[in-house]
Design an enzyme around this catalytic site. Structure first.
Site, short mmCIF file in Angstrom:
data_model
loop_
_atom_site.label_atom_id
_atom_site.label_comp_id
_atom_site.label_asym_id
_atom_site.label_seq_id
_atom_site.Cartn_x
_atom_site.Cartn_y
_atom_site.Cartn_z
N HIS A 39 -40.81 -11.06 10.68
CA HIS A 39 -41.43 -9.78 10.34
C HIS A 39 -40.81 -9.36 9.01
O HIS A 39 -39.60 -9.47 8.84
CB HIS A 39 -41.11 -8.78 11.45
CG HIS A 39 -41.95 -7.54 11.40
ND1 HIS A 39 -41.85 -6.62 10.40
CD2 HIS A 39 -42.92 -7.09 12.23
CE1 HIS A 39 -42.72 -5.64 10.62
NE2 HIS A 39 -43.38 -5.91 11.72
N ARG A 79 -46.10 -0.66 5.05
CA ARG A 79 -46.65 -1.39 3.91
C ARG A 79 -48.15 -1.12 3.80
O ARG A 79 -48.68 -0.92 2.70
CB ARG A 79 -46.41 -2.89 4.06
CG ARG A 79 -44.98 -3.30 3.83
CD ARG A 79 -44.83 -4.80 3.95
NE ARG A 79 -45.07 -5.26 5.32
CZ ARG A 79 -46.02 -6.11 5.67
NH1 ARG A 79 -46.81 -6.65 4.77
NH2 ARG A 79 -46.18 -6.45 6.93
#
Ligand SMILES: Cc1cc2nc3c(=O)[nH]c(=O)nc-3n(C[C@H](O)[C@H](O)[C@H](O)COP(=O)(O)OP(=O)(O)OC[C@H]3O[C@@H](n4cnc5c(N)ncnc54)[C@H](O)[C@@H]3O)c2cc1C
Ligand code: HEM
Ligand code: SF4
Ligand code: F3S
Ligand code: FES
Lengths: 114, 109, 576, 240
Positions: free
Chosen positions: C239, C261
């Site tokens: 991740h 993000r």
């Protein structure tokens, strides 16, 4: 063991004051009734009693009882409201305010009896 | 505490709130007017209204305080539940008897 | 040494989504069966199912289809998934979500019209991820846990750690499991007619990792020793945004959500430069694997913060807005002393999920009679990459299937199978090995392992690094065997368990490394800098590792395209 | 910040005692990290419990300077008074060893409060449409994210004083189910919470609400249960 932190919170104290005031009332009440019951045997005795209550110490404790009653009632009403009305924050402030009001009532009583 | 005891305790509490207020007002009034015991009794004796008022008050407080004392004993003493229940009932009865006797003394002519 | 012996009909290892579903289904299938759930922590409170934030992929929404979910899974897995397993996953997920809602009691989020809400998750062509806020795992596992607690017929062995699979006397099947009662430190042998392995993998051998602290690949280490074939072992999903708080805090590695993000957060290097442009035109919104590789490359080049991480910056979106949008994340960072809304938070890529695992069939059966596997310990559903939201779907779907299968299997194969006493004795001795050696610094070895795996078998790999890693693993293993644990009090002795965790991690790390050497191309989560191309899809193979006589054998097996071939799509078929 | 923390940790069972350790202070350091440091570097036999490290599993709660907290998400600087930390196992639960408490009774009471969904449908039925704006769904949502960490339970004196009291987390869970229109078990649930030492024993101390690390409000949930069960009782629907 350090002091349990849940016991240093205003609302915990409020609960203790509510409980101890209730307990105080419960202990005092039988005597109160007993004394009033004396009235059966005539006003004379009651008057002696009421004169006895003129002593300062007795006046102080009577004021305390009025205070207990006031603080217990107001605290009880707060709980009834909390349990039965829609949720409100700021319970600690409320509890402190009500305790203050009860104290005022007691002081007022004290001033009046003297 | 179960729901039945809760119902009784909260109902008597709600009931007593106005009674306590009136009672406090009465005390303050009596004090303010400087009434003697005899004068006070003169007003209460024979009054059905005061009889009812204090009769209800005593009944409510007996129930209320008995339940309250029971809770405190459960939480703060190691006594067995049955002993506590017995004591609470006894306490309530004593309060009621003493209280009604007092009401009678004050109200009966 | 005589140890306590217990018998049960079904023994379930692990109390994640897979373990608890298996227990409930097995109990429903035959309430007379004696079912035992043994778990390393507290029931339902350990493992990663709890930690699911994103949600659960299922094609229950108008406009979606099972075929679409399937194609997303296959393409996401870079054509490596076992197609029958993947098909089972996506089809049975529908029933499982209805079961979770209607029978288990999960209360997923709804649209305004009352239907289930589906949110977007990267790498999927439809917004199909069912969720409860961003704490979906808590809702799923708490509800499952309550249902298990409600059934006293399901026995619980909390804080019981499985240490070895013990074969039957004839060696053909599984007899039971050697366990440690963590609370007392006593060893226990549990004989069972059927066993489910659901210990949830957990790539915690990496410097930075997300899974819960109790997971240390024990299940796969036991399976390896038991001679079972392990598939896709090179496939470790990273991740991109793990929280970085320095080497000595357990917060390091924990996930900061993907959405940061997606919402427009910037990744900055130590020179405060937004570097993603150097790697991918989609910048921070590129897929997990691309962003993780870019960050890893940036860190390897030394362009890090002074602590050795990178930054994520959100404040340009307006601190108040960030605080509102990502309340949970902002609070979590704040609790730990970081200001996500207004300041910079250090991040690193972090090992998140393990695609590899025990080879199994669609009914969860393994090669050895009596042993079944489900959840993150099983393999084949995800191939080279797991879609976000397919992890918990996998554990609950196949956990339930295992619970359906085992009572049937027992009905057809009645009876306990006494253990091979020789193996049992040897395994007891093996579990106690650390008490024989002179006490030493177990944690220092763990640090060494984490560095080795991070640097040499990490996000970017090449032959030289992998060889280096292999050699280092041998050294660490030898040092571990020479490092003991003081034998004072074995009750709740975490250092003993740390030691055992470390041994599981070293053994599985070796297989990861060998599998990574074996795969000379780059697919999904596995990236070889010396073989950066994905290779021919039509002749795709998957790796299989198997331990025989103390040696690990690696083979390549061809992927069977039983449902769809590269270049085809079920969706195109459906459209025709 | 001082560069060492003076840490007292509870060691042993219920008859244990505090032992002092000196732990280096760090910039990023939770109480869980402090405890971990002691186990890794000072005393290998120290027992404690954690799993997720991020406030989701509710395994790591302990008494920190007298107050129950999740330790994985409690930064040392927020609690260390003068560089001092005292850490003990959760109150109101038996001690297993050192900092690990036994939560079985906690979950036993969860079941006694009927803290589990009672289905009215099966997996073969469609998922029930539920308008997210209804008051009931909102009430359920407001209380649902409990991680069963036991912090509220450890902080409630009613739990301490009345061994049978169901407890704030348990009643809070019962309240979410009372508001779950899909649930078929509410008659029994209301009976369960209305018996002795159920919701009516709560004195609204509100420690549960103040200390719940995820910001839930069990006091409000319990008040809801009191109202609901009282109404049912007055209508003669409860036969406790
Ligand atoms: C932070 C995070 C976020 C995630 N988010 C998502 C998401 O949004 N969507 C999604 O689909 N997936 C997500 N995943 C992945 C998903 O959580 C897992 O794939 C899935 O829950 C695994 O379930 P499981 O039952 O196999 O294992 P787990 O739930 O991990 O349970 C494993 C169990 O085995 C026990 N165990 C381990 N070793 C032993 C032993 N030796 N003896 C006995 N018991 C043992 C453990 O204690 C635990 O109880 C996420 C994972 C993490 C870490
Ligand atoms: C004026 C009206 C009154 C009100 C509104 C009131 C209200 C309440 C309430 C709501 C409680 C429950 C508290 C809890 O569960 O925590 C309570 C408890 C109690 N009350 Fe009263 N009360 C009143 C009068 C009295 C009187 C006159 C007495 C004394 C004789 C009394 C004795 C008690 C006792 C002993 C308790 C138990 C305390 C505890 O459980 O902590 N109350 N009261
Ligand atoms: S209500 Fe809050 S404090 Fe209590 S167990 Fe749940 S999360 Fe923990
Ligand atoms: S602290 Fe306890 S008394 Fe009630 S309000 Fe919370 S449960
Ligand atoms: S370790 Fe899971 S809540 Fe702290």
């Amino acid at each position: 063991m350090s002091m349990l932190a849940n016991r240093t919170r205003p609302l915990w104290f409020a609960a203790m004051i509510h409980r101890l005031s209730g307990l105080g009332l419960a202990i005092f009440l039988p005597f109160h009734f007993l004394v009033l019951g004396l009235a059966i045997r005539g006003e004379a005795q009651l008057d002696t009693f009421l004169r006895w209550t003129d002593q300062p110490l007795v006046k102080f404790s009577e004021s305390a009882l009025v205070g207990l009653l006031a603080v217990h009632m107001l605290g009880g009403l707060r709980l009834l409201a909390l349990e039965n009305m829609s949720w409100r924050g700021g319970q600690a402030v409320r509890a402190l305010g009500l305790i203050a009001i009860a104290a005022l009532v007691a002081v007022y009583f004290l001033v009046r009896v003297f | 505490m179960n729901v039945a005891l809760y119902a009784w305790q909260r109902a008597t509490a709600a009931l007593m709130a106005p009674l306590v207020l009136v009672h406090l007002v009465v005390i303050f009034y009596a004090m303010g007017a400087g009434l003697s015991a005899a004068q006070m009794l003169a007003r209460t004796r024979g009054s059905i209204a005061w009889g009812l008022f204090y009769g209800v008050f005593v009944a409510a407080v007996s129930v209320h305080a008995a339940i309250g004392v029971r809770t405190i004993l459960i939480e703060w003493t190691p006594l067995p539940r049955r002993a506590i229940d017995g004591f609470a009932i006894l306490f309530g009865l004593v309060l009621a008897v003493l209280g009604l006797r007092a009401v009678a003394a004050v109200v009966l002519p | 040494m005589p140890i306590e012996r217990v018998r049960t009909d079904i023994l379930i290892l692990g109390s994640g989504g897979a373990g608890l579903f298996a227990a409930l289904h097995a109990h429903a299938a035959d309430p007379k069966l004696d079912i035992t759930v043994a778990t390393k922590g507290l029931l339902g409170k350990c493992g990663c199912t709890r930690m699911v934030q994103g949600g659960y992929n299922v094609s229950l929404h108008k406009g979606d289809s099972i075929e679409r979910h399937f194609m997303d899974t296959i393409e996401g897995g870079k054509w490596l998934p076992h197609q029958e397993l993947a098909w089972t996953l996506v089809t049975r997920a529908v029933e499982r979500v209805r079961e979770l809602e209607n029978e288990i009691g999960c209360f997923f989020d709804r649209n305004a019209d009352g239907s289930l809400h589906g949110k977007a998750f990267a790498g999927q062509t439809f917004d199909r991820t069912v969720h409860k806020g961003d704490l979906t795992g808590i809702e799923i596992i708490s509800r499952l846990m309550e249902q298990v607690w409600a059934r006293p017929g399901i026995r619980q062995l909390e804080e019981h750690r499985a240490v070895a699979m013990i074969p039957s006397k004839d060696g053909a099947s599984l007899s039971g499991l050697l366990m440690i009662d963590v609370r007392t430190g006593a060893l226990k042998f549990i004989e069972a007619q059927a066993v489910l392995l659901a210990t949830g993998g957990g790539p915690t051998m990496y410097r930075y990792h997300t899974p819960s602290g109790d997971k240390s690949m024990d299940g796969l280490a036991m399976a390896l020793r038991f001679g079972l074939p392990l598939r896709d072992m090179e496939m470790v999903q990273f991740h991109p945004t793990g929280l970085y708080g320095g080497a000595e805090t357990r917060m390091t590695g924990t996930v900061l959500e993907e959405g940061l993000r997606g919402a427009g957060g910037y990744l900055l290097n130590g020179e405060m430069r937004r570097f993603m442009g150097d790697y991918d035109p989609k910048l921070e919104r590129a897929t997990r694997d691309v962003v993780s590789r870019s960050m890893y490359a940036e860190m390897r080049a030394g362009r890090t913060t002074k602590n050795g991480g990178l930054y994520i910056a959100m404040s340009h979106l307006g601190p108040d807005k960030v605080r509102k949008m990502f309340k949970g994340m902002v609070e979590r960072c704040d609790d730990c002393g970081f200001d996500l809304a207004g300041g910079l938070v250090e991040v690193v890529p972090t090992a998140h999920y393990f695609m590899g695992g025990v080879v199994c069939g669609v009914d969860t059966a393994t090669e050895r009679p009596g042993l079944f596997v489900a959840g993150e310990d099983a393999s084949g559903m995800h191939g080279a990459n797991r879609l976000g939201g397919n992890g918990v779907a996998n554990s609950t779907v196949f956990g339930g299937i295992a619970g359906d299968t085992m009572p049937r299997w027992i009905a057809a194969n009645r009876g306990h199978r006494p253990p091979d006493e020789g193996v049992l004795d040897a395994e007891v001795a093996r579990a106690l090995v650390p008490f024989a050696a002179k006490p030493g610094d177990v944690n220092a070895l763990r640090e060494k392992l984490m560095d080795t795996m991070w640097n040499d078998v990490g996000v970017l790999r090449d032959r030289a690094g992998l060889d280096r890693g292999l050699a280092a693993l041998d050294t660490i293993e030898a040092e571990l065997l020479a490092t003991g644990v003081a034998d004072g009090n074995r009750a709740f002795n975490l250092t003993w368990h740390d030691w055992l965790n470390l041994r599981s991690l070293i053994e599985t790390s070796r297989v990861i490394t060998l599998a990574a050497i074996q795969r000379e191309n780059s697919r999904g989560a596995h990236f070889r800098e010396d073989f950066p191309e994905p290779g021919d899809l039509d002749s795709s193979t998957y790796t299989v590792a198997r331990q025989r006589g103390g040696k690990i054998e690696m083979t390549n097996e061809p992927v069977e395209f039983t449902i769809v071939r590269p270049g085809q799509s079920l969706l195109a078929d459906a459209a025709e | 910040m001082a560069d060492t923390l003076q840490v007292s940790l509870w060691r042993g069972g219920s008859d244990g005692r505090y032992v002092d350790y000196a732990v280096p202070a760090r910039e990023s350091q939770t109480v869980l990290d402090v405890v971990t440091y002691v186990q890794r570097h000072l005393d290998a036999t120290l027992s404690y419990r954690f799993a997720c490290r991020v406030g989701m599993c509710g395994s790591c709660a302990m008494q920190v300077n007298g107050r129950a907290r999740w330790t994985c998400r409690t930064h040392v600087s927020k609690v260390a008074e003068g560089g001092k930390l005292t850490v003990a196992p959760l109150e109101n639960m038996p001690v297993i060893k050192d900092l690990a408490a036994d939560m079985r009774e906690f979950f036993g009471k969860w079941q006694r409060a009927k803290g589990r969904f009672a289905p009215s449908k099966t997996r073969n039925d469609p998922v029930e449409p539920i308008d997210p704006a209804t008051p009931q769904r909102r009430a359920a949502d407001a209380a649902i994210e409990c991680i069963n960490c036991g912090v509220c339970y450890a902080s409630c004196d009613t739990v301490k004083w009345d061994k049978d009291y169901l407890g704030p987390a348990q009643l809070n869970r019962a309240w979410t189910l009372v508001n779950d229109v899909r649930d078929a078990g509410n008659r029994e649930r209301l009976v369960a919470v209305s018996e002795g030492s159920g919701c009516h024993s709560c004195h609204s101390h509100q420690s549960c609400q103040e200390f719940c690390p995820v910001g839930l409000n069990p006091t409000r949930s319990i008040a809801g249960l009191k109202r609901k069960s009282l109404a049912a009782y007055l209508k003669g629907e409860l036969k406790p």
